[in-house]
Design an enzyme around this catalytic site. Structure first.
Site, PDB file in Angstrom:
ATOM      1  N   ASP A   8       0.865  -1.178   0.000  1.00  0.00           N
ATOM      2  CA  ASP A   8       0.000   0.000   0.000  1.00  0.00           C
ATOM      3  C   ASP A   8       0.905   1.233   0.000  1.00  0.00           C
ATOM      4  OD1 ASP A   8       0.889   0.318   2.622  1.00  0.00           O
ATOM      5  OD2 ASP A   8      -1.108   0.415   3.510  1.00  0.00           O
ATOM      6  N   HIS A   9       0.316   2.411   0.179  1.00  0.00           N
ATOM      7  CA  HIS A   9       1.114   3.655   0.177  1.00  0.00           C
ATOM      8  C   HIS A   9       2.135   3.662   1.318  1.00  0.00           C
ATOM      9  CE1 HIS A   9      -2.453   4.041   2.631  1.00  0.00           C
ATOM     10  NE2 HIS A   9      -1.869   4.996   3.334  1.00  0.00           N
ATOM     11  N   CYS A  65       3.266  -3.000   4.035  1.00  0.00           N
ATOM     12  CA  CYS A  65       2.437  -1.834   4.376  1.00  0.00           C
ATOM     13  C   CYS A  65       3.200  -1.030   5.420  1.00  0.00           C
ATOM     14  CB  CYS A  65       1.022  -2.243   4.814  1.00  0.00           C
ATOM     15  SG  CYS A  65       0.883  -3.133   6.368  1.00  0.00           S
ATOM     16  N   GLY A  66       2.527  -0.156   6.136  1.00  0.00           N
ATOM     17  CA  GLY A  66       3.233   0.677   7.104  1.00  0.00           C
ATOM     18  C   GLY A  66       3.823  -0.138   8.241  1.00  0.00           C
ATOM     19  N   THR A  67       2.995  -0.987   8.815  1.00  0.00           N
ATOM     20  CA  THR A  67       3.441  -1.850   9.922  1.00  0.00           C
ATOM     21  C   THR A  67       3.724  -3.277   9.489  1.00  0.00           C
ATOM     22  OG1 THR A  67       1.170  -2.493  10.398  1.00  0.00           O
ATOM     23  CG2 THR A  67       2.038  -0.565  11.592  1.00  0.00           C
ATOM     24  N   ILE A  69       1.383  -5.332   9.480  1.00  0.00           N
ATOM     25  CA  ILE A  69       0.360  -6.097  10.214  1.00  0.00           C
ATOM     26  C   ILE A  69      -0.936  -6.223   9.408  1.00  0.00           C
ATOM     27  CG2 ILE A  69      -1.054  -6.204  12.301  1.00  0.00           C
ATOM     28  CD1 ILE A  69       1.215  -4.649  13.747  1.00  0.00           C
ATOM     29  N   GLY A  70      -1.465  -5.115   8.956  1.00  0.00           N
ATOM     30  CA  GLY A  70      -2.741  -5.160   8.242  1.00  0.00           C
ATOM     31  C   GLY A  70      -2.676  -6.037   7.003  1.00  0.00           C
ATOM     32  N   HIS A  98      10.085 -23.985   8.936  1.00  0.00           N
ATOM     33  CA  HIS A  98       9.056 -24.671   9.736  1.00  0.00           C
ATOM     34  C   HIS A  98       7.634 -24.487   9.219  1.00  0.00           C
ATOM     35  CE1 HIS A  98      11.590 -25.102  13.700  1.00  0.00           C
ATOM     36  NE2 HIS A  98      12.266 -25.464  12.612  1.00  0.00           N
ATOM     37  N   ARG A 132       8.642 -33.475  10.269  1.00  0.00           N
ATOM     38  CA  ARG A 132       7.617 -33.248  11.303  1.00  0.00           C
ATOM     39  C   ARG A 132       6.859 -31.939  11.083  1.00  0.00           C
ATOM     40  NH1 ARG A 132      12.401 -31.476  13.544  1.00  0.00           N
ATOM     41  NH2 ARG A 132      12.317 -29.608  14.858  1.00  0.00           N
ATOM     42  N   HIS A 133       7.482 -31.005  10.363  1.00  0.00           N
ATOM     43  CA  HIS A 133       6.823 -29.713  10.126  1.00  0.00           C
ATOM     44  C   HIS A 133       5.711 -29.830   9.078  1.00  0.00           C
ATOM     45  CE1 HIS A 133       9.912 -28.000  12.595  1.00  0.00           C
ATOM     46  NE2 HIS A 133      10.847 -28.530  11.814  1.00  0.00           N
TER      47      HIS A 133
END
Ligand code: RB5
Length: 145
Positions: A8-9, A65-67, A69-70, A98, A132-133
């Protein structure tokens, strides 16, 4: 290796930096936007990149994005996507080994370009360990149904 990249911006400048890294490393990529610092909605960009990763047209996706997170939350809503928000090299390596993540997310407002470059290089060059993963990743997929 064919990489789909988007931001994003809030992640636009870091996307440009990562595109330079991919070019230097001779890794083929396609930029799915955004193409300026004008405000856009990160779920729209996440969908564009994730759709082409799930379809198999592109091997991996990178979303900024900025963080971070979103765009990570949005990406993980798309069936078949395992997106990891990484702001350190250890996590970038471990999430490939993993979790077999197919999308990497980062926040331009959180880390600098040098660290981001190292994270991307590590994430792109680390293989899934399987074993296993693999069973655990299958259980993640089972949660989508
Ligand atoms: C945009 O201002 C910002 O909210 C976005 O880039 C991201 O940080 C959201 O998680």
């Amino acid at each position: 290796m064919l990489v789909a990249i988007g931001s994003d911006h809030g992640g636009f400048r870091l996307k440009e930096e990562i595109k330079s890294l991919l070019t230097e490393a001779n890794i083929e990529f396609q930029d799915f936007g955004t193409y300026s610092a004008e405000a856009v909605d990160y779920p729209d960009i996440a969908k564009k990149v994730c759709d082409v990763v799930v379809s198999g047209e592109y091997t991996r996706g990178i979303l900024i994005c900025g963080t971070g997170i979103g765009i990570s939350i949005a990406a993980n809503k798309v069936k078949g996507i395992r997106a990891a928000l990484c702001h350190d090299v250890f996590s970038a390596q471990m999430t490939r080994e993993h979790n077999d993540t197919n999308v990497l997310t980062m926040g331009e407002r959180v880390i600098g370009p040098g660290l981001a470059r190292m994270i991307v290089s590590t994430w792109l060059n680390t293989e899934f360990l399987g074993g296993r993963h693999a069973k655990r990743v299958e259980k993640i997929s089972a949660l989508e149904i």
